[in-house]
Scaffold this motif. Structure first.
Motif: not given
Length: 160
Positions: A50-72
């Motif tokens: 990760f380039e920064s904390e913001e990049h890391e946070k964005a990664w977590f958000i994107r992975v979470t949203i994708n996982a939720c959509k996959d489950l749905l």
């Protein structure tokens, strides 16, 4: 693979965000916990730098949203039906059963959920409490109130 300190720091920093996102998408505590574990497992196994904390946070958000959509979109979710759909399918029930089913379906949602889980799926109050994320005493109260409402709708003590 990440070390334990990195994982603990990430859990401390992002756990609330991930849980809130999951609850917004899934509206279900059990599924939220499953996705929470999935996201952090992906983090542990990921080699992304990760380039920064913001990049890391964005990664977590994107992975979470994708996982939720996959489950749905999952097979299990596509094979479940709502109580309203079940009600439509019960049109051929015998009249005495149909009356009970109609009375249960006419209850407000919070009562209908506990009645269905208790009497149709045969869960105990503590199990329903865990499923719905409510206090056990709340479940007992909802069951008691729903029985009273059903008794009134069905005309007396015949259904006790």
């Amino acid at each position: 693979m990440r070390n334990e300190q990195e994982v603990n720091r990430a859990i401390e920093r992002y756990s609330d965000t991930i849980r809130r996102l999951c609850m917004i998408y899934l509206k279900n505590y059990a599924d939220t916990e499953d996705i929470f574990q999935t996201v952090f497992l992906k983090y542990v196994l990921s080699s992304v730098l990760f380039e920064s904390e913001e990049h890391e946070k964005a990664w977590f958000i994107r992975v979470t949203i994708n996982a939720c959509k996959d489950l749905l979109k999952s097979f299990f979710r596509s094979r479940t039906i709502s109580l309203d759909q079940v009600m439509e399918q019960t049109a051929d029930l015998p009249p005495d059963h149909r009356d009970v089913w109609d009375a249960v379906c006419s209850l407000p949602q919070k009562y209908r959920d506990v009645v269905y889980l208790h009497y149709f799926e045969e869960y105990t109050a503590p199990q329903i409490s865990h499923i719905l994320g409510k206090n056990v005493n709340t479940i007992y109260t909802l069951l008691t109130r729903s029985k009273k409402m059903l008794r009134e709708k069905l005309g007396g003590d015949a259904y006790e």
